[in-house]
Design a protein around this motif. Structure first.
Motif, mmCIF file in Angstrom:
data_model
loop_
_atom_site.group_PDB
_atom_site.id
_atom_site.type_symbol
_atom_site.label_atom_id
_atom_site.label_comp_id
_atom_site.label_asym_id
_atom_site.label_seq_id
_atom_site.Cartn_x
_atom_site.Cartn_y
_atom_site.Cartn_z
ATOM 1 N N GLY A 1 0.814 -1.220 0.000
ATOM 2 C CA GLY A 1 0.000 0.000 0.000
ATOM 3 C C GLY A 1 0.845 1.266 0.000
ATOM 4 N N GLY A 2 0.149 2.401 0.031
ATOM 5 C CA GLY A 2 0.792 3.710 -0.118
ATOM 6 C C GLY A 2 1.944 3.977 0.841
ATOM 7 N N THR A 3 1.753 3.657 2.121
ATOM 8 C CA THR A 3 2.859 3.935 3.064
ATOM 9 C C THR A 3 4.035 2.998 2.812
ATOM 10 O OG1 THR A 3 1.207 3.090 4.604
ATOM 11 C CG2 THR A 3 2.374 5.064 5.272
ATOM 12 N N THR B 1 0.798 -3.643 4.648
ATOM 13 C CA THR B 1 0.411 -2.270 4.952
ATOM 14 C C THR B 1 1.230 -1.741 6.131
ATOM 15 O OG1 THR B 1 -1.496 -0.876 5.455
ATOM 16 C CG2 THR B 1 -1.623 -3.139 6.249
ATOM 17 N N ASP B 2 0.696 -0.747 6.851
ATOM 18 C CA ASP B 2 1.522 -0.106 7.877
ATOM 19 C C ASP B 2 1.089 -0.512 9.288
ATOM 20 O OD1 ASP B 2 -0.939 1.099 7.951
ATOM 21 O OD2 ASP B 2 -0.213 3.149 7.697
ATOM 22 N N ILE B 3 0.383 -1.629 9.417
ATOM 23 C CA ILE B 3 -0.089 -2.066 10.731
ATOM 24 C C ILE B 3 -0.089 -3.606 10.727
ATOM 25 C CG2 ILE B 3 -2.550 -1.926 10.055
ATOM 26 C CD1 ILE B 3 -3.070 -0.805 12.928
ATOM 27 N N GLY C 1 -1.851 -6.196 10.872
ATOM 28 C CA GLY C 1 -3.047 -6.993 10.617
ATOM 29 C C GLY C 1 -4.320 -6.257 10.970
ATOM 30 N N ILE C 2 -5.441 -6.958 10.869
ATOM 31 C CA ILE C 2 -6.741 -6.349 11.194
ATOM 32 C C ILE C 2 -6.881 -6.274 12.707
ATOM 33 C CG2 ILE C 2 -9.247 -6.586 11.028
ATOM 34 C CD1 ILE C 2 -9.011 -7.797 8.384
ATOM 35 N N ASN D 1 -10.581 -3.188 16.665
ATOM 36 C CA ASN D 1 -11.365 -1.957 16.636
ATOM 37 C C ASN D 1 -10.546 -0.956 15.819
ATOM 38 O OD1 ASN D 1 -13.256 0.106 17.211
ATOM 39 N ND2 ASN D 1 -13.555 -0.665 19.292
ATOM 40 N N ASP D 2 -11.146 0.174 15.481
ATOM 41 C CA ASP D 2 -10.451 1.111 14.601
ATOM 42 C C ASP D 2 -9.349 1.849 15.367
ATOM 43 O OD1 ASP D 2 -9.690 3.233 12.923
ATOM 44 O OD2 ASP D 2 -11.612 3.083 11.867
ATOM 45 N N PRO D 3 -8.067 1.562 15.074
ATOM 46 C CA PRO D 3 -6.975 2.133 15.857
ATOM 47 C C PRO D 3 -6.852 3.644 15.709
ATOM 48 C CG PRO D 3 -6.108 0.959 13.950
ATOM 49 C CD PRO D 3 -7.585 0.709 13.967
ATOM 50 N N ARG D 4 -7.558 4.219 14.733
ATOM 51 C CA ARG D 4 -7.493 5.681 14.586
ATOM 52 C C ARG D 4 -8.341 6.380 15.644
ATOM 53 N NH1 ARG D 4 -9.505 5.849 8.602
ATOM 54 N NH2 ARG D 4 -10.839 4.302 9.596
ATOM 55 N N ALA E 1 -13.784 -1.232 7.939
ATOM 56 C CA ALA E 1 -12.398 -1.329 8.399
ATOM 57 C C ALA E 1 -11.500 -0.867 7.245
ATOM 58 C CB ALA E 1 -12.069 -2.752 8.810
ATOM 59 N N LYS E 2 -10.953 0.317 7.357
ATOM 60 C CA LYS E 2 -10.274 0.964 6.225
ATOM 61 C C LYS E 2 -9.114 0.130 5.691
ATOM 62 C CE LYS E 2 -7.665 4.976 4.895
ATOM 63 N NZ LYS E 2 -6.228 5.023 5.083
ATOM 64 N N ILE E 3 -8.626 -0.774 6.522
ATOM 65 C CA ILE E 3 -7.442 -1.544 6.138
ATOM 66 C C ILE E 3 -7.667 -2.381 4.881
ATOM 67 C CG2 ILE E 3 -8.020 -3.397 7.783
ATOM 68 C CD1 ILE E 3 -4.972 -3.679 8.236
HETATM 69 P P1 ADP Z 1 -2.584 1.085 2.589
HETATM 70 O O1 ADP Z 1 -2.143 2.440 2.181
HETATM 71 O O2 ADP Z 1 -1.454 0.151 2.890
HETATM 72 O O3 ADP Z 1 -3.615 0.493 1.691
HETATM 73 P P2 ADP Z 1 -4.632 1.912 4.436
HETATM 74 O O4 ADP Z 1 -4.367 3.278 4.986
HETATM 75 O O5 ADP Z 1 -5.622 1.785 3.349
HETATM 76 O O6 ADP Z 1 -3.241 1.265 4.020
HETATM 77 O O7 ADP Z 1 -5.059 0.913 5.635
HETATM 78 C C1 ADP Z 1 -4.273 0.805 6.786
HETATM 79 C C2 ADP Z 1 -4.844 1.690 7.878
HETATM 80 O O8 ADP Z 1 -6.169 1.287 8.173
HETATM 81 C C3 ADP Z 1 -4.136 1.568 9.205
HETATM 82 O O9 ADP Z 1 -3.009 2.425 9.266
HETATM 83 C C4 ADP Z 1 -5.217 1.948 10.215
HETATM 84 O O10 ADP Z 1 -5.117 3.276 10.622
HETATM 85 C C5 ADP Z 1 -6.528 1.830 9.442
HETATM 86 N N1 ADP Z 1 -7.496 0.917 10.050
HETATM 87 C C6 ADP Z 1 -8.817 1.173 10.199
HETATM 88 N N2 ADP Z 1 -9.459 0.154 10.795
HETATM 89 C C7 ADP Z 1 -8.516 -0.798 11.035
HETATM 90 C C8 ADP Z 1 -8.543 -2.073 11.652
HETATM 91 N N3 ADP Z 1 -9.680 -2.611 12.103
HETATM 92 N N4 ADP Z 1 -7.390 -2.761 11.746
HETATM 93 C C9 ADP Z 1 -6.244 -2.243 11.281
HETATM 94 N N5 ADP Z 1 -6.155 -1.032 10.701
HETATM 95 C C10 ADP Z 1 -7.264 -0.308 10.575
#
Ligand code: ADP
Ligand code: ASP
Ligand code: MG
Length: 443
Positions: free
Chosen positions: A7-9, A218-220, A222-223, A226-229, A253-255
């Motif tokens: 992904g982008g990051t 991605t930058d986290i 796994g799933i 809850n929404d870590p933001r 879940a934006k991930i």
């Molecule tokens: P990429 O650019 O790699 O596609 P995204 O920004 O689309 O990444 O998705 C990763 C982000 O999704 C994480 O940094 C996190 O802030 C957000 N996010 C939202 N909900 C969740 C979740 N349930 N688990 C993990 N990340 C989540």
């Protein structure tokens, strides 16, 4: 074959792009799907919007700013002068088109062509970097195989035939680099799969090549549950079933892009979420395996409109629901949640494009109320006949939150509630207690 999407990051800086080369295995066939560098698609959208509005000077300034960022990245990325020069020429070519389009005014399909530049830039640079590193890799353009049909769905036959044909041209090659997000539409024009669509690209490619697995880097780690933001102390879920992950992705879940799971679940291809910043972390594995264990995760989907439709005859006459759904169907507007009473139906949509026309038609035989800025909170867990009383615990934590709609029983592993968006964060935080209690019970 495995598909690895970054992904982008993960491609956000020269150093991160170099790290990818370390993550990609050397001895097995891999298709690498890249997003644009983080921030690029947003910048391209602003540039395209300004150019379309006729603010060409502003569009030009923003495009020059973005171009400068790419020259810096390329200069930092490559080691040799030869490749630094190649990188520069490539960036120059890509931006010359954007500058030319801005000068000519944004006609025809230039808007979507501009948006596609982000993924073309990241893949072009990464492929050159692999070549500089003497790693043999093939560059394959998504615009030659990724296509949508009249219903704006992936044209699987076309994609499969064309990707097979292209891969056959490179017998012996192990690494293939391609773009996420971008495609051609049924007219053959450059188009895209929607924001965050690179995940979906990877899943579609995984489906057509019968991949062993699809990895989403991605930058986290796994799933999370809850929404870590918005919620502190969330933790990664190590295992999810396709159905559970699909609900979480669809409901916010934006991930993961909402459509990512289906192309893989159809063929039983595991989807693994991994963290580029911590490659050794196991992340989340999504597969057919279902482990029923309490309340697993919560996600939120914003931008929801709730519509309450009251029968003008004050009762749910035979055929009332059919008439309602025919209208939503006619305007290709998907309904997410629905609840009914004797005299009224409440439902939600996330696509407001045809809302006015839908409301006009509904008003002919009903009275209609519309609430905007709503959020669906999706709770994923094991709710089969709710033998453990999870629903009770969930609703107990929501006693101070004005809940607009509840949908329970539609599936064995989802409860959805609708709240006004300004209660979203409170709701996510309140519900986190239930997930935490569950973790304690499971431990
Ligand atoms: P990429 O650019 O790699 O596609 P995204 O920004 O689309 O990444 O998705 C990763 C982000 O999704 C994480 O940094 C996190 O802030 C957000 N996010 C939202 N909900 C969740 C979740 N349930 N688990 C993990 N990340 C989540
Ligand atoms: N670059 C595209 C976007 O920002 C696609 C993606 O990142 O998945 O939406
Ligand atoms: Mg994403």
């Amino acid at each position: 074959m495995k598909v690895l999407k970054f992904g982008g990051t993960s491609v956000g800086t020269a150093q991160r792009i170099r790290n990818l080369a370390e993550i990609i295995p050397a001895n097995e066939p891999i298709i690498v799907v890249l997003s644009a560098m983080s921030g690029t698609t947003n910048s391209l959208i602003t540039i395209a919007d300004e150019a379309k509005k006729g603010n060409s000077e502003r569009a030009m300034d923003l495009a020059k700013e973005l171009e400068a960022k790419y020259y810096n990245t390329s200069n930092e990325l490559f080691f040799t002068n030869l490749y630094k020069k190649r990188g520069e020429e490539f960036i120059n070519d890509m931006f010359s088109k954007i500058f030319r389009d801005i000068r000519r005014g944004f006609n025809g399909n230039v808007y979507n062509e501009t948006l596609a530049a982000g993924e073309l830039l990241s893949t072009g640079l990464f492929h050159q970097y692999l070549t500089e590193q003497k790693r043999s890799a093939a560059y394959i353009s998504a615009l030659e195989y990724m296509k949508t049909n009249d219903d704006q769905e992936p044209d699987y036959n076309f994609i499969s035939d064309n990707i097979d044909r292209i891969l056959d041209d490179y017998i012996g090659t192990k690494i293939f680099v391609t773009q996420g997000f971008i495609c051609r539409n049924n007219q053959g024009e450059v188009d895209n799969l929607g924001r965050g669509g690179s995940d979906y690209s990877a899943a579609i490619i995984g489906n057509v090549v019968d991949a062993k697995e699809v990895q989403i880097w991605t930058d986290i780690d796994g799933i999370h549950n809850n929404d870590p933001r918005f919620v502190n102390e969330t933790s990664p879920i190590r295992e999810l079933s396709f159905d559970e992950a699909a609900e979480l992705a669809y409901f916010g879940a934006k991930i993961l892009h909402p459509s990512t799971i289906y192309p893989c679940s159809r063929k039983g291809i595991p989807v693994i979420l991994k963290n580029t910043l911590q490659p050794s972390d196991p992340g989340t594995i999504i597969s057919h395996h279902y482990n029923p264990s309490g309340v697993k995760a919560i996600a939120a989907k914003d931008g929801i409109t709730a519509i309450k439709i009251r029968s003008s005859r004050m009762l749910m006459a035979h055929g009332f629901l059919k008439r309602i759904f025919q209208i939503f169907d006619e305007y290709t507007t998907a309904v997410d949640m629905i609840t009914t009473s004797e005299v009224a139906v409440s439902l939600t949509i996330d696509n407001r494009k045809n809302l006015d026309k839908i409301l006009d038609e509904l008003s002919v035989f009903s009275s209609v109320e519309v609430d905007e800025d709503q959020t669906i909170i999706c709770i994923v867990g094991d709710f089969v006949a709710d033998k453990n009383g999870y629903a009770g615990r969930i609703f107990n934590t929501l006693k101070n939150i004005p809940v607009r709609m509840i949908s329970y029983g539609g599936s064995n592993h989802n409860i959805s509630i609708l709240v006004s968006s300004n209660h979203k964060i409170d709701t996510l935080r309140a519900l986190h207690q239930v997930v935490n209690e569950n973790n304690l019970i499971e431990a």
